[in-house]
Design a protein around this motif. Structure first.
Motif, mmCIF file in Angstrom:
data_model
loop_
_atom_site.group_PDB
_atom_site.id
_atom_site.type_symbol
_atom_site.label_atom_id
_atom_site.label_comp_id
_atom_site.label_asym_id
_atom_site.label_seq_id
_atom_site.Cartn_x
_atom_site.Cartn_y
_atom_site.Cartn_z
ATOM 1 N N ARG A 1 0.835 -1.205 0.000
ATOM 2 C CA ARG A 1 0.000 0.000 0.000
ATOM 3 C C ARG A 1 0.866 1.251 0.000
ATOM 4 O O ARG A 1 0.581 2.223 -0.707
ATOM 5 C CB ARG A 1 -0.924 0.011 1.214
ATOM 6 N N THR A 2 1.928 1.220 0.785
ATOM 7 C CA THR A 2 2.834 2.363 0.834
ATOM 8 C C THR A 2 3.496 2.595 -0.514
ATOM 9 O O THR A 2 3.598 3.733 -0.982
ATOM 10 C CB THR A 2 3.917 2.148 1.906
ATOM 11 N N MET A 3 3.939 1.526 -1.160
ATOM 12 C CA MET A 3 4.580 1.652 -2.460
ATOM 13 C C MET A 3 3.618 2.243 -3.490
ATOM 14 O O MET A 3 4.003 3.092 -4.305
ATOM 15 C CB MET A 3 5.097 0.288 -2.930
ATOM 16 N N ARG A 4 2.361 1.806 -3.442
ATOM 17 C CA ARG A 4 1.364 2.359 -4.366
ATOM 18 C C ARG A 4 1.150 3.852 -4.120
ATOM 19 O O ARG A 4 1.019 4.640 -5.070
ATOM 20 C CB ARG A 4 0.036 1.589 -4.237
ATOM 21 N N ARG A 5 1.114 4.235 -2.862
ATOM 22 C CA ARG A 5 0.932 5.650 -2.522
ATOM 23 C C ARG A 5 2.142 6.478 -2.944
ATOM 24 O O ARG A 5 1.988 7.624 -3.402
ATOM 25 C CB ARG A 5 0.694 5.792 -1.010
#
Length: 208
Positions: free
Chosen positions: A173-177
């Motif tokens: 999720r962090t990478m997508r953000r």
């Protein structure tokens, strides 16, 4: 009076002792084990000091952490961290240059005295590296730079570090953000590219 009293069984003393023992136990982390070198930590710190136009404060912080480690010759050769530190000996910031010299001299003395002992190297498995490389590719595309750019590596390694070196739902999720912010928020992308926004703060802001 006895008919108004209720007798309850006493808690066994053994159970109480066991409960106290469980509370005093502390889980051992892999970093605290003697003779263990987490290669990912070395590579993450290397990506920080190798980053062009990196701030002196970030370099000093990374060098301080590197100075607390004592990697084996094999780790030094495979990561080329010694080469990166050696280049900083001529840094324009005197504090950076001194810290780099002290770290380099300490490691050199350590090996000269033949105190180097075989160490356990902890590395990511192939599947983990495959997933991380895919993430770096997306970051590079969002930044508009080559995948080999040190900034790309620095961002991904920082995200991996802040998620305790785990590829889990939170990391994804962090990478997508991060990718979304770099791709669609021009001001964020510009500040990251110009080093006006540190990689650590950038990742921390978008961490989930």
């Amino acid at each position: 009076m006895e008919k108004f009293l209720m007798c309850t069984p006493r808690e066994p003393r053994l159970a109480t002792c066991e409960h106290k023992a469980r509370k005093s136990l502390k889980q051992t982390t892999i970093e605290s084990l003697q003779g263990v070198v987490v290669v990912e930590d070395i590579l993450r710190l290397k990506s920080i000091i190798d980053l062009e136009d990196q701030s002196s404060d970030n370099i000093i912080s990374a060098l301080t952490k590197l100075g607390e480690k004592m990697p084996s010759r094999q780790v030094l050769m495979s990561t080329k961290i010694g080469h990166s530190i050696n280049k900083l000996r001529k840094h324009s910031d005197t504090e950076v240059a001194k810290l780099a010299k002290d770290t380099f001299r300490r490691w050199k003395t350590f090996f000269k005295e033949k105190r180097d002992k075989p160490k356990i190297e902890v590395r990511s498995d192939t599947q983990t590296e495959k997933l991380r490389n895919a993430g770096r590719k997306l970051i590079a595309q969002a930044l508009g730079v080559a995948e080999s750019d040190t900034l790309v590596e620095n961002i991904e390694r920082e995200a991996f570090h802040q998620h305790k070196r785990m590829i889990n739902h939170s990391y994804r999720r962090t990478m997508r953000r991060l990718v979304f912010a770099l791709k669609h928020q021009t001001d964020v992308r510009t500040n990251v590219l110009n080093r006006q926004l540190s990689v650590g703060d950038f990742v921390k802001t978008h961490k989930r």
